[in-house]
Design an enzyme around this catalytic site. Sequence first.
Site, PDB file in Angstrom:
ATOM      1  N   CYS A  43      -4.807  -2.971   3.181  1.00 57.55           N
ATOM      2  CA  CYS A  43      -4.475  -2.868   4.603  1.00 57.55           C
ATOM      3  C   CYS A  43      -5.643  -3.145   5.549  1.00 57.55           C
ATOM      4  O   CYS A  43      -5.995  -4.275   5.777  1.00 57.55           O
ATOM      5  CB  CYS A  43      -3.831  -1.514   4.894  1.00 57.55           C
ATOM      6  SG  CYS A  43      -2.988  -1.550   6.489  1.00 57.55           S
ATOM      7  N   GLU A  72       0.860  -1.195   0.000  1.00 58.11           N
ATOM      8  CA  GLU A  72       0.000   0.000   0.000  1.00 58.11           C
ATOM      9  C   GLU A  72       0.897   1.245   0.000  1.00 58.11           C
ATOM     10  O   GLU A  72       1.954   1.238   0.639  1.00 58.11           O
ATOM     11  CB  GLU A  72      -0.835  -0.028   1.290  1.00 58.11           C
ATOM     12  CG  GLU A  72      -1.677   1.205   1.552  1.00 58.11           C
ATOM     13  CD  GLU A  72      -2.284   1.201   2.976  1.00 58.11           C
ATOM     14  OE1 GLU A  72      -1.566   0.894   3.952  1.00 58.11           O
ATOM     15  OE2 GLU A  72      -3.477   1.519   3.093  1.00 58.11           O
ATOM     16  N   ASN A  92      -6.950   6.242  -1.574  1.00 55.02           N
ATOM     17  CA  ASN A  92      -5.864   5.297  -1.291  1.00 55.02           C
ATOM     18  C   ASN A  92      -6.135   4.114  -2.226  1.00 55.02           C
ATOM     19  O   ASN A  92      -7.062   3.336  -2.003  1.00 55.02           O
ATOM     20  CB  ASN A  92      -5.928   4.885   0.177  1.00 55.02           C
ATOM     21  CG  ASN A  92      -4.738   4.046   0.600  1.00 55.02           C
ATOM     22  OD1 ASN A  92      -4.016   3.526  -0.241  1.00 55.02           O
ATOM     23  ND2 ASN A  92      -4.549   3.907   1.901  1.00 55.02           N
ATOM     24  N   GLU A 146      -5.785   8.824   7.714  1.00 55.52           N
ATOM     25  CA  GLU A 146      -6.359   8.356   6.440  1.00 55.52           C
ATOM     26  C   GLU A 146      -7.715   8.991   6.173  1.00 55.52           C
ATOM     27  O   GLU A 146      -8.092   9.215   5.028  1.00 55.52           O
ATOM     28  CB  GLU A 146      -6.446   6.826   6.427  1.00 55.52           C
ATOM     29  CG  GLU A 146      -5.074   6.189   6.338  1.00 55.52           C
ATOM     30  CD  GLU A 146      -5.137   4.741   5.941  1.00 55.52           C
ATOM     31  OE1 GLU A 146      -5.719   4.430   4.901  1.00 55.52           O
ATOM     32  OE2 GLU A 146      -4.580   3.916   6.699  1.00 55.52           O
ATOM     33  N   ASN A 164       0.387  -0.959   5.467  1.00 54.24           N
ATOM     34  CA  ASN A 164       1.322  -0.212   6.323  1.00 54.24           C
ATOM     35  C   ASN A 164       0.692  -0.265   7.710  1.00 54.24           C
ATOM     36  O   ASN A 164      -0.287   0.452   7.970  1.00 54.24           O
ATOM     37  CB  ASN A 164       1.396   1.269   5.921  1.00 54.24           C
ATOM     38  CG  ASN A 164       2.147   1.522   4.629  1.00 54.24           C
ATOM     39  OD1 ASN A 164       3.327   1.835   4.623  1.00 54.24           O
ATOM     40  ND2 ASN A 164       1.436   1.411   3.514  1.00 54.24           N
ATOM     41  N   LYS A 220      -9.541   2.212  -1.594  1.00 54.95           N
ATOM     42  CA  LYS A 220      -9.716   1.653  -0.234  1.00 54.95           C
ATOM     43  C   LYS A 220     -11.047   2.065   0.395  1.00 54.95           C
ATOM     44  O   LYS A 220     -11.405   3.252   0.418  1.00 54.95           O
ATOM     45  CB  LYS A 220      -8.558   2.109   0.646  1.00 54.95           C
ATOM     46  CG  LYS A 220      -8.503   1.456   2.032  1.00 54.95           C
ATOM     47  CD  LYS A 220      -7.191   1.820   2.692  1.00 54.95           C
ATOM     48  CE  LYS A 220      -7.039   1.278   4.089  1.00 54.95           C
ATOM     49  NZ  LYS A 220      -5.719   1.637   4.662  1.00 54.95           N
TER      50      LYS A 220
HETATM   51  N1  CDT Z   1      -2.853   1.506   6.649  1.00 55.83           N
HETATM   52  C1  CDT Z   1      -3.745   0.931   7.457  1.00 55.83           C
HETATM   53  O1  CDT Z   1      -4.892   0.735   7.075  1.00 55.83           O
HETATM   54  N2  CDT Z   1      -3.337   0.643   8.699  1.00 55.83           N
HETATM   55  C2  CDT Z   1      -4.229   0.129   9.692  1.00 55.83           C
HETATM   56  C3  CDT Z   1      -3.860   0.646  11.032  1.00 55.83           C
HETATM   57  C4  CDT Z   1      -4.992   0.534  11.956  1.00 55.83           C
HETATM   58  S1  CDT Z   1      -4.748   1.389  13.443  1.00 55.83           S
HETATM   59  C5  CDT Z   1      -5.386   2.945  13.163  1.00 55.83           C
HETATM   60  C6  CDT Z   1      -4.263  -1.406   9.728  1.00 55.83           C
HETATM   61  O2  CDT Z   1      -5.367  -1.960   9.821  1.00 55.83           O
HETATM   62  O3  CDT Z   1      -3.233  -2.047   9.740  1.00 55.83           O
END
Ligand code: CDT
Length: 319
Positions: free
Chosen positions: A173, A50, A111, A147, A198, A128
């Site tokens: 993600c 991502e 995204n 985000e 990420n 996303k």
């Molecule tokens: N990039 C991304 O979606 N990261 C989320 C972090 C969640 S915590 C706010 C994940 O689900 O890994």
Amino acid sequence: MSNKDNRFGLAVAQMGPVQLAEDRTTVVRRLLEMMREAAARGAKMVVFPELALTTFFPRYWMEDQAEVDARFFEAEMPGPQTRPLFELAARLRIGFYLGYGELTPDGHHYNTAILVDETARIVARYRKIHLPGHSDHKPDAPFQHLEKKYFEVGNDGFGVTDMLGTRIGQCLCNDRRWPETYRVMSLQSARIVTLGYNTPSWNIHWNEPPHLRMFHHLLSLQANAYQNGLWVAAAAKCGFEDGFHMIGGSAIVAPSGEIVAQAQGEEDEVIFASCDLQLGETFLQHVFNFAKHRRPEHYRLIVERTGAGAPLAPSELST
Ligand code: CDT
């Protein structure tokens, strides 16, 4: 059960960190090197992370939108700096999945991930849907997860595309934690779900023990691969980006729910599996024979409610 003709060479290219100061050209060079390795190992496609072209910028509060757009978003795909990826893919006859910040001609921000086939044609785009984090500035938090500030919720749904002789779906993600993501794709006969991520090692909302981050990541991939009879290919961007750590754990998971390949460290690393695309059938014809056993007339609340509410009367539960 396994047949050579059903084999699909699948590579995941995990990325180590991309620092804030790094430019696209350096990053693309790393991706090209991993694409070459993936092709040399027999991959038909390689999955990148991502927001693969930049640091994970939603960790920063920034107010100058024009600067954000210029530094972190792609107004065209391919653009001058990403074109070499498409050229190499066509030369090597390898497909790829790539995550990046998309700025549309009419000013929308997503995204986004794309699927590119072995002729370097973009055959699918995914924006996303499950955007995590917040949109307000949290000055007391160690970092932000913005985000919801920088991106709009995707408007394309969870599509599945015929590509490279199979059916491939995409998500990004946080989507990987939601069972609906995979079920919507498996109901379109997806054989492989691709995803980049990420995932910060620390949670800014509560004192979550960091080991749970890896556990829940793998748990989500494994449970959903099994329950939907599909392969899952997950690519991390990980390690310390300007002091902020993100988990690795890039993995290829079989429809049995077993991990068949997993990254060892937190640097650039290609993992590979020769995937038997018929393996999912074993599950989908028996325990998860959807047509035979699913009971959507009792699943009403899944599409009618977003948040949890009061129990319903028995007469209201089913349609
Ligand atoms: N990039 C991304 O979606 N990261 C989320 C972090 C969640 S915590 C706010 C994940 O689900 O890994």
